[in-house]
Enzyme design. Structure first.
Site, PDB file in Angstrom:
ATOM      1  N   THR A  43      42.879  17.987  56.156  1.00 15.61           N
ATOM      2  CA  THR A  43      41.587  18.143  56.833  1.00 15.61           C
ATOM      3  C   THR A  43      41.645  17.511  58.219  1.00 15.61           C
ATOM      4  O   THR A  43      41.247  18.118  59.217  1.00 15.61           O
ATOM      5  CB  THR A  43      40.469  17.492  56.005  1.00 15.61           C
ATOM      6  OG1 THR A  43      40.468  18.050  54.693  1.00 15.61           O
ATOM      7  CG2 THR A  43      39.108  17.718  56.646  1.00 15.61           C
ATOM      8  N   TYR A 104      33.253  27.464  52.017  1.00 14.79           N
ATOM      9  CA  TYR A 104      32.395  28.501  52.609  1.00 14.79           C
ATOM     10  C   TYR A 104      31.490  29.140  51.562  1.00 14.79           C
ATOM     11  O   TYR A 104      30.274  29.042  51.652  1.00 14.79           O
ATOM     12  CB  TYR A 104      33.208  29.578  53.349  1.00 14.79           C
ATOM     13  CG  TYR A 104      32.322  30.560  54.088  1.00 14.79           C
ATOM     14  CD1 TYR A 104      31.630  30.160  55.227  1.00 14.79           C
ATOM     15  CD2 TYR A 104      32.154  31.865  53.640  1.00 14.79           C
ATOM     16  CE1 TYR A 104      30.795  31.042  55.901  1.00 14.79           C
ATOM     17  CE2 TYR A 104      31.328  32.752  54.299  1.00 14.79           C
ATOM     18  CZ  TYR A 104      30.642  32.338  55.421  1.00 14.79           C
ATOM     19  OH  TYR A 104      29.816  33.205  56.076  1.00 14.79           O
ATOM     20  N   TYR A 130      42.244  18.319  45.437  1.00 14.40           N
ATOM     21  CA  TYR A 130      41.522  17.599  46.487  1.00 14.40           C
ATOM     22  C   TYR A 130      40.028  17.860  46.346  1.00 14.40           C
ATOM     23  O   TYR A 130      39.572  18.991  46.476  1.00 14.40           O
ATOM     24  CB  TYR A 130      42.022  18.047  47.858  1.00 14.40           C
ATOM     25  CG  TYR A 130      41.448  17.287  49.029  1.00 14.40           C
ATOM     26  CD1 TYR A 130      40.750  16.085  48.863  1.00 14.40           C
ATOM     27  CD2 TYR A 130      41.620  17.754  50.321  1.00 14.40           C
ATOM     28  CE1 TYR A 130      40.243  15.396  49.941  1.00 14.40           C
ATOM     29  CE2 TYR A 130      41.114  17.071  51.416  1.00 14.40           C
ATOM     30  CZ  TYR A 130      40.425  15.895  51.220  1.00 14.40           C
ATOM     31  OH  TYR A 130      39.916  15.213  52.294  1.00 14.40           O
ATOM     32  N   LYS A 158      43.044  13.724  44.830  1.00 14.78           N
ATOM     33  CA  LYS A 158      42.591  12.975  45.998  1.00 14.78           C
ATOM     34  C   LYS A 158      41.084  13.141  46.060  1.00 14.78           C
ATOM     35  O   LYS A 158      40.582  14.263  46.135  1.00 14.78           O
ATOM     36  CB  LYS A 158      43.221  13.504  47.285  1.00 14.78           C
ATOM     37  CG  LYS A 158      42.655  12.827  48.544  1.00 14.78           C
ATOM     38  CD  LYS A 158      43.133  13.475  49.829  1.00 14.78           C
ATOM     39  CE  LYS A 158      42.453  12.816  51.036  1.00 14.78           C
ATOM     40  NZ  LYS A 158      42.815  13.451  52.318  1.00 14.78           N
TER      41      LYS A 158
END
EC number: 4.-.-.-
Length: 294
Positions: A43, A104, A130, A158
């Site tokens: 990210t 999204y 994640y 994570k």
């Protein structure tokens, strides 16, 4: 897999092409400091602004440079593209992949489950799920538990989630699967994660202040909790850069520039790096590092 893993920024030139010279300098710097792993296409690395070919090229170059543990982010809104990127990461010899939940479009739990299951069934490479609900569909602990118990190559998570309850519930999965790894994605949660029984952190501030993270890790391992708590307060102060900047990447790149790193103040469009006012605020925040011994 444990310790301090760095989700790399992706350095760009003024023409928005990837600056591979700066990338190599940065990876060498971090490995010399002693971090336990490098993670590209994160990210913080602006992966959503890279096309598929660029993501593969970045993964390949990072693998060439990195001598230690190496992770590649393969998340996408398309499950089929995730599979393609994951197979590529496997082919180039990555040690693991990090897959964010699709973003999204809002997904049902069964769709999130199908996404991770399809990828796990089609690659052998170790997978870290994640969870970052601020940017993608939330991943319930029950889904993470289910896929980690069903698929041996889903080895950890994570969690960039501002909830100690969520973190504790993830760590409880380790009771059912002893080798399951739990990493925080939040710098300010690093010590808490370790104290609760987690395995480390994949944290953006380690791009420019890995010494702090490593000192916390080493103090914790030595059971010098007083020192670890003191350093954790410093890390919490540094983490305020996220509050003053418009994005993770802007905050971290400006902090790197403030510390003299050889990268340019460039984000990929549509993102724009913050200006002088934010830069000065970040420089002020980083003064808390001045009294920390390297």
């Amino acid at each position: 897999m444990e310790g301090v893993i760095v989700p790399l920024v992706t350095p760009f030139r003024e023409d928005y092409s990837i600056d591979f010279e700066a990338l190599e300098w940065h990876i060498r710097f971090l490995e010399e400091k002693g971090v336990h792993g490098i993670f590209v296409n994160s990210t913080t690395g602006e992966f959503t602004s890279l096309n598929t070919d660029e993501r593969k090229m970045l993964a390949e170059k990072g693998r060439e440079i990195t001598s230690g543990m190496y992770l590649v982010g393969t998340g996408s809104t398309s499950t089929l593209e995730v599979i393609e990127l994951s197979r590529h990461a496997e082919d180039i010899g990555a040690d693991g992949i990090v897959i964010v939940a699709p973003y999204y479009c809002k997904l049902k739990d069964e769709e999130i489950l199908k996404h991770f299951s399809m990828v796990a069934e089609r690659v052998d490479i170790p997978i870290i799920v994640y969870a970052i609900p601020s940017c993608a569909n939330p991943v319930p602990v029950d889904i993470i538990r289910k896929v980690s118990l069903e698929y041996s190559n889903i080895i950890g998570v994570k969690a960039s989630v501002d909830s100690l309850t969520y973190l504790q519930e993830l760590i409880e999965v380790k009771e059912e699967r002893k080798d399951f790894r739990v990493f925080t994605g939040l710098d300010q949660y690093f010590l808490s994660t370790l104290l609760l029984g987690g395995d480390g952190g994949i944290m953006a501030c380690a791009n420019f202040a890995p010494e702090i993270h490593l000192q916390i890790w080493n103090s914790f391992k030595r059971r010098n909790f007083e020192e670890a708590i003191k350093l954790s307060r410093v890390l919490g102060e540094i983490s305020r850069i996220y509050n003053v900047a418009s994005s993770f990447a802007s905050a971290v790149k400006l902090a790197m520039i403030a510390k003299g790193f050889p990268i340019k103040p460039v984000l990929r469009p549509p993102h724009v790096i913050d200006g002088e006012e934010v830069f000065n605020e970040i420089k002020g925040i980083l003064r808390s590092l001045e009294n920390v011994k390297p």
